[in-house]
Motif scaffolding. Structure first.
Motif, PDB file in Angstrom:
ATOM      1  N   CYS A 308       3.615   1.444   2.853  1.00 35.47           N
ATOM      2  CA  CYS A 308       2.401   0.627   2.965  1.00 35.47           C
ATOM      3  C   CYS A 308       2.364  -0.123   4.290  1.00 35.47           C
ATOM      4  O   CYS A 308       3.344  -0.752   4.692  1.00 35.47           O
ATOM      5  N   VAL A 316       4.404  -6.534   2.852  1.00 33.64           N
ATOM      6  CA  VAL A 316       4.743  -6.696   1.440  1.00 33.64           C
ATOM      7  C   VAL A 316       3.756  -7.680   0.836  1.00 33.64           C
ATOM      8  O   VAL A 316       3.238  -8.558   1.537  1.00 33.64           O
ATOM      9  N   CYS A 320       0.347  -6.129   2.268  1.00 36.56           N
ATOM     10  CA  CYS A 320       0.118  -4.754   1.813  1.00 36.56           C
ATOM     11  C   CYS A 320      -1.135  -4.788   0.949  1.00 36.56           C
ATOM     12  O   CYS A 320      -1.070  -5.012  -0.255  1.00 36.56           O
ATOM     13  N   ASP A 337       6.879  -0.716  -0.111  1.00 39.02           N
ATOM     14  CA  ASP A 337       6.562  -1.751   0.862  1.00 39.02           C
ATOM     15  C   ASP A 337       7.876  -2.194   1.506  1.00 39.02           C
ATOM     16  O   ASP A 337       8.890  -1.508   1.381  1.00 39.02           O
TER      17      ASP A 337
END
Length: 362
Positions: A308, A316, A320, A337
């Motif tokens: 991602c 994250v 994301c 992620d």
């Protein structure tokens, strides 16, 4: 008499549902002869949270938005910190109990799901009380309290005797420690002024020990506690402290290994102290490290970046999101992620772990 017959009828209907689910989700692992696992109960952090943080109004640690859940049923973001199923789901599937482990706080949780298990985990939680506070996550002691509430609901549904059987024969997993080491200690520095690494890992182990005792007092007997993973090898830590070459961060991994060593010893001691218990230390550090380092041998093409985001090196949670691109094929990536593995990685890891440790629960 009417209440008793009604309860018996309800239990019969639930039994039918369970049998149907069993036929649909016969697991790959084999239980010891004449042994049963009626339910799976899970406490911990984002690795195993199946959506409880969706219903925690105080936390920002949520992922109930795309592209999270893109490989889940219907591509729905459920609050699982990944592209699809997470270890809670895969363990309950491997045990042949059911396909998914629902979040206990989900208002749509069905009564028939209670006898086969639920998830109490909350993304952002940890053994250190400060860890949950920093993330506004549900602390582990509060997750134990949710388990006690669950017991009362179960008792109203299937009766006291059946509830006692389910609680004492279920497998209960605890998955935590990553946030303590990665965030509370090395990232925020909130504890470094108070503790060196040996002292901080002592704090974590003391908390983990107390948690196991609380579960035992609640009637739980089969408890599996996951080790800390090689947190220094997740993409985020590589980016933050791995240098230009983004190598695994030794300081984080060494702290994880020290914690794991102490945790293993403490759990072995508790297993001797708590009569009738089966307390199992579950090493995920080494098998996951092997997947990360030797990713090509496991069929992956990328082991140091997440799927991602533009870079996959830092994205994250909120970074994301639906505005960020994702890789063409996340099954080629170890990480979804910058913190959490893909469902494909979990599917390679969980059967290995279960096959190694399952017998120790009996």
């Amino acid at each position: 008499m009417g209440v008793v017959r009604g309860r018996e009828r309800a239990w019969e209907m639930i039994g039918v549902v369970i049998v149907l689910l069993w036929w649909k989700t016969q697991g790959l692992v084999k239980l010891p002869e004449n042994m049963t696992v009626p339910a799976l109960l899970v406490l911990g952090d984002s690795i195993v949270d199946t959506g409880n943080n969706n219903y925690n109004p105080t936390t920002l640690a949520r992922c109930n938005y795309r592209p999270y859940g893109k490989d889940f049923e219907g591509g729905i973001p459920t609050g699982r910190f990944g592209n699809g199923k997470v270890p809670s789901d895969l363990v309950v599937e491997e045990l042949g109990i059911k396909e998914l482990l629902p979040a206990y706080l989900d208002p749509n949780l069905q009564p028939q799901d209670l006898p086969t298990g639920v998830c109490f985990a909350s993304g952002g939680s940890g053994y250190d009380p400060l860890t949950s506070k920093l993330a506004s996550a549900i602390p582990l002691p509060d997750q134990v309290e949710l388990l006690r509430q669950y017991k009362q609901k179960l008792k109203a549904l299937v009766g006291e005797d059946r509830t006692g059987f389910i609680i004492s024969n279920s497998v209960v997993l605890v998955v935590a420690g990553s946030n303590d080491i990665s965030n509370t200690y090395f990232l925020s520095h909130a504890r470094q002024v108070q503790y060196d690494v040996p002292a901080y890992t002592d704090l974590m182990v003391t908390s983990a020990s107390h948690l196991v005792k609380e579960l035992y007092e609640a009637g739980v007997r089969r408890i599996g506690v996951f080790s800390s993973p090689p947190i220094g090898c997740v993409p985020f830590q590589r980016t933050l402290a791995g240098g230009v070459e983004r190598k695994c961060v030794d300081t984080c991994n060494e702290a994880a290994q020290l914690f794991n060593s102490k945790l293993s010893q403490e759990l072995a001691s508790l297993n001797r102290q708590l009569l009738g218990s089966r307390i199992v230390y579950v090493d995920v550090y080494n098998p996951l490290l092997d997947v990360i380092v030797n990713y090509q041998q496991y069929g992956f093409k990328v082991g140091e970046r997440g799927c991602c985001g533009i870079t996959g090196e830092i994205e994250v949670a909120e970074l994301c999101n639906h505005l960020q691109p994702t890789c063409a094929d996340d099954s080629e990536y170890v990480f979804w992620d910058s913190f959490h593995p893909t469902e494909t990685a979990y599917r390679k890891l969980i059967p290995l772990v279960l096959s190694k440790y399952l017998d120790q629960f009996f």
